[in-house]
Design a protein around this motif. Structure first.
Motif, PDB file in Angstrom:
ATOM      1  N   LEU A   1       0.819  -1.209   0.000  1.00 35.09           N
ATOM      2  CA  LEU A   1       0.000   0.000   0.000  1.00 35.09           C
ATOM      3  C   LEU A   1       0.851   1.256   0.000  1.00 35.09           C
ATOM      4  O   LEU A   1       1.918   1.296   0.596  1.00 35.09           O
ATOM      5  N   GLU A   2       0.331   2.306  -0.652  1.00 34.64           N
ATOM      6  CA  GLU A   2       0.967   3.614  -0.613  1.00 34.64           C
ATOM      7  C   GLU A   2       0.301   4.536   0.408  1.00 34.64           C
ATOM      8  O   GLU A   2       0.932   5.468   0.908  1.00 34.64           O
ATOM      9  N   TRP A   3      -0.977   4.288   0.702  1.00 32.19           N
ATOM     10  CA  TRP A   3      -1.730   5.205   1.558  1.00 32.19           C
ATOM     11  C   TRP A   3      -2.698   4.399   2.411  1.00 32.19           C
ATOM     12  O   TRP A   3      -3.359   3.484   1.917  1.00 32.19           O
ATOM     13  N   VAL A   4      -2.821   4.764   3.684  1.00 30.54           N
ATOM     14  CA  VAL A   4      -3.782   4.152   4.604  1.00 30.54           C
ATOM     15  C   VAL A   4      -4.518   5.269   5.333  1.00 30.54           C
ATOM     16  O   VAL A   4      -3.893   6.217   5.826  1.00 30.54           O
ATOM     17  N   HIS A   5      -5.841   5.149   5.404  1.00 23.76           N
ATOM     18  CA  HIS A   5      -6.653   6.174   6.075  1.00 23.76           C
ATOM     19  C   HIS A   5      -7.587   5.540   7.096  1.00 23.76           C
ATOM     20  O   HIS A   5      -8.164   4.468   6.864  1.00 23.76           O
ATOM     21  N   ALA A   6      -7.758   6.214   8.239  1.00 17.50           N
ATOM     22  CA  ALA A   6      -8.718   5.791   9.256  1.00 17.50           C
ATOM     23  C   ALA A   6      -9.288   7.023   9.942  1.00 17.50           C
ATOM     24  O   ALA A   6      -8.794   8.138   9.763  1.00 17.50           O
ATOM     25  N   GLY A   7     -10.345   6.784  10.754  1.00 20.20           N
ATOM     26  CA  GLY A   7     -10.999   7.897  11.443  1.00 20.20           C
ATOM     27  C   GLY A   7     -11.173   7.636  12.920  1.00 20.20           C
ATOM     28  O   GLY A   7     -10.987   6.521  13.417  1.00 20.20           O
ATOM     29  N   GLY A   8     -11.576   8.684  13.636  1.00 19.56           N
ATOM     30  CA  GLY A   8     -11.605   8.648  15.082  1.00 19.56           C
ATOM     31  C   GLY A   8     -12.757   7.893  15.691  1.00 19.56           C
ATOM     32  O   GLY A   8     -12.667   7.447  16.847  1.00 19.56           O
ATOM     33  N   VAL A   9     -13.868   7.711  14.982  1.00 20.88           N
ATOM     34  CA  VAL A   9     -15.004   7.003  15.566  1.00 20.88           C
ATOM     35  C   VAL A   9     -14.623   5.571  15.924  1.00 20.88           C
ATOM     36  O   VAL A   9     -15.051   5.036  16.953  1.00 20.88           O
ATOM     37  N   ALA A  10     -13.799   4.932  15.102  1.00 19.95           N
ATOM     38  CA  ALA A  10     -13.378   3.554  15.378  1.00 19.95           C
ATOM     39  C   ALA A  10     -12.574   3.448  16.666  1.00 19.95           C
ATOM     40  O   ALA A  10     -12.458   2.360  17.240  1.00 19.95           O
ATOM     41  N   LEU A  11     -12.012   4.560  17.125  1.00 20.61           N
ATOM     42  CA  LEU A  11     -11.218   4.552  18.354  1.00 20.61           C
ATOM     43  C   LEU A  11     -12.071   4.679  19.616  1.00 20.61           C
ATOM     44  O   LEU A  11     -11.565   4.527  20.722  1.00 20.61           O
ATOM     45  N   ALA A  12     -13.359   4.951  19.452  1.00 18.89           N
ATOM     46  CA  ALA A  12     -14.180   5.312  20.603  1.00 18.89           C
ATOM     47  C   ALA A  12     -14.485   4.141  21.525  1.00 18.89           C
ATOM     48  O   ALA A  12     -14.613   4.320  22.738  1.00 18.89           O
ATOM     49  N   SER A  13     -14.608   2.926  20.985  1.00 21.31           N
ATOM     50  CA  SER A  13     -15.011   1.809  21.836  1.00 21.31           C
ATOM     51  C   SER A  13     -14.732   0.477  21.156  1.00 21.31           C
ATOM     52  O   SER A  13     -14.489   0.409  19.954  1.00 21.31           O
ATOM     53  N   GLY A  14     -14.793  -0.583  21.972  1.00 26.81           N
ATOM     54  CA  GLY A  14     -14.680  -1.933  21.469  1.00 26.81           C
ATOM     55  C   GLY A  14     -13.280  -2.293  21.009  1.00 26.81           C
ATOM     56  O   GLY A  14     -12.316  -1.533  21.182  1.00 26.81           O
ATOM     57  N   SER A  15     -13.158  -3.474  20.407  1.00 28.91           N
ATOM     58  CA  SER A  15     -11.866  -3.931  19.898  1.00 28.91           C
ATOM     59  C   SER A  15     -11.395  -3.119  18.708  1.00 28.91           C
ATOM     60  O   SER A  15     -10.221  -3.186  18.332  1.00 28.91           O
ATOM     61  N   SER A  16     -12.295  -2.322  18.106  1.00 28.14           N
ATOM     62  CA  SER A  16     -11.898  -1.489  16.968  1.00 28.14           C
ATOM     63  C   SER A  16     -10.853  -0.455  17.354  1.00 28.14           C
ATOM     64  O   SER A  16     -10.081  -0.012  16.505  1.00 28.14           O
ATOM     65  N   ARG A  17     -10.824  -0.042  18.635  1.00 23.19           N
ATOM     66  CA  ARG A  17      -9.788   0.899  19.051  1.00 23.19           C
ATOM     67  C   ARG A  17      -8.401   0.282  18.874  1.00 23.19           C
ATOM     68  O   ARG A  17      -7.534   0.862  18.218  1.00 23.19           O
TER      69      ARG A  17
END
Length: 327
Positions: free
Chosen positions: A128-144
């Motif tokens: 990959l050349e680029w990876v993007h994520a957002g802050g909602v996934a950090l709020a709770s659960g194993s997604s953080r």
């Protein structure tokens, strides 16, 4: 692998109200696909080429609907997970008379909170050349943990990493937790899209947008590029001296006033902006060109209701820019 970009995070249902006003007074809603990373992924697919998209939806009617929508915009299903033990997240949107919106989430233990670390293997990340994520996934659960793991490994693999704090206070136990966790993510981030209010919440205050962005760029191990969105007033971009598209001697700051359009709904405008910025930077348009095109993508998105369903394709963007230049 044909895809050079990976977007990670939530896909959900936005219920758009039939009219402005408090949620308690609205009688009808229209179902629309949403979720900030999903909007970014769809925007990139329409503007550039389909990225990989890592998300998780429930094994329910809403989840199956979202799977169909992601497929319809060309996103591959390789990392689109279906959770048989959790529901799909729902968000009810409230509009004021100017089109600005607030959200009420139904997201307790839903599928998008259950991403697992290590799902994206090293072979994929290294391509990959680029990876993007957002802050909602950090709020709770194993997604953080999954999101923090992804950002760290992507950075180590040499990808450009972008991030949107996407502050939603109702999803966090308190402001301090939000700031601490997002600052932990920013250690691995190269490009950040935020608002002045979000930078202030993260501990980067400034007397104006540019000074707030410079404070964030000047932090230890922080991003080298900040895009600050300002709604109808356009946006500011600041790139540090270590940025590949800035002045190597000192930080570079550019500003764009935005475009004058008839606003229907601002839902997803920031996500559209980010898709435009990523696509433009990847195509070598530089900081100023990326800022202009990102503002145009965002402006176009506000002229229709919904988030993902209002995103423009490349043809619509070019026609809009041609009209703007001719005006």
């Amino acid at each position: 692998m044909d895809q050079e970009v990976l977007v990670a995070g939530e896909t959900l249902i936005d219920f758009i109200p039939e009219r402005p006003g408090p949620l308690s007074d609205v009688e009808g809603f229209e179902r629309r696909p949403g979720g900030a990373p999903a909007n970014v992924a769809a925007g990139l697919s329409l503007l550039e080429r389909p990225p990989l998209f890592w998300t998780r939806v429930g094994d329910d009617p809403f989840g199956r609907y979202l799977e169909g929508v992601l497929d319809s915009v060309g996103l591959p299903d390789r990392f689109v997970e279906r959770d048989s033990d959790a529901k799909t997240t729902l968000a009810f949107v409230t509009h004021d008379e100017t089109g600005e919106r607030t959200f009420s989430f139904y997201r307790d233990g839903t599928a998008d909170t259950r991403l697992e670390p290590g799902t994206i293997d090293d072979d994929v990340l290294e391509a990959l050349e680029w990876v993007h994520a957002g802050g909602v996934a950090l709020a709770s659960g194993s997604s953080r943990a999954a999101t923090l793991d992804l950002l760290e490994r992507a950075s180590e693999a040499g990808s450009t990493v972008s991030f949107d704090p996407n502050a939603r206070p109702e999803l966090w136990p308190d402001d301090e937790t939000f700031a601490r966790v997002v600052r932990e993510a920013l250690v691995h981030v190269d490009v950040c899209k935020a608002t002045v209010e979000e930078l202030e919440a993260l501990g980067f205050p400034g007397s104006d947008p540019e000074s707030a962005a410079r404070a964030a760029i000047g932090a230890d191990d922080g991003p080298h590029t900040i895009f600050l969105t300002r709604g109808g007033e356009g946006a500011v971009a600041v790139a540090g001296s270590d940025s590949p598209w800035g002045d190597r001697a000192e930080p570079t700051a550019v500003e764009h006033p935005g475009y004058d359009v008839d606003v229907v709904d601002t839902t997803g405008a920031g996500d559209a902006f980010l898709a435009g910025a990523i696509a433009s930077l990847r195509s070598g348009r530089g900081l100023e060109g990326a800022l202009s095109r990102a503002n145009a993508v965002a402006a176009l998105t506000t002229t229709d209701a919904g988030a993902m369903s209002a995103l423009p394709d490349r043809e619509a963007l070019e026609a809009f820019l041609a009209d703007a230049d001719a005006a």
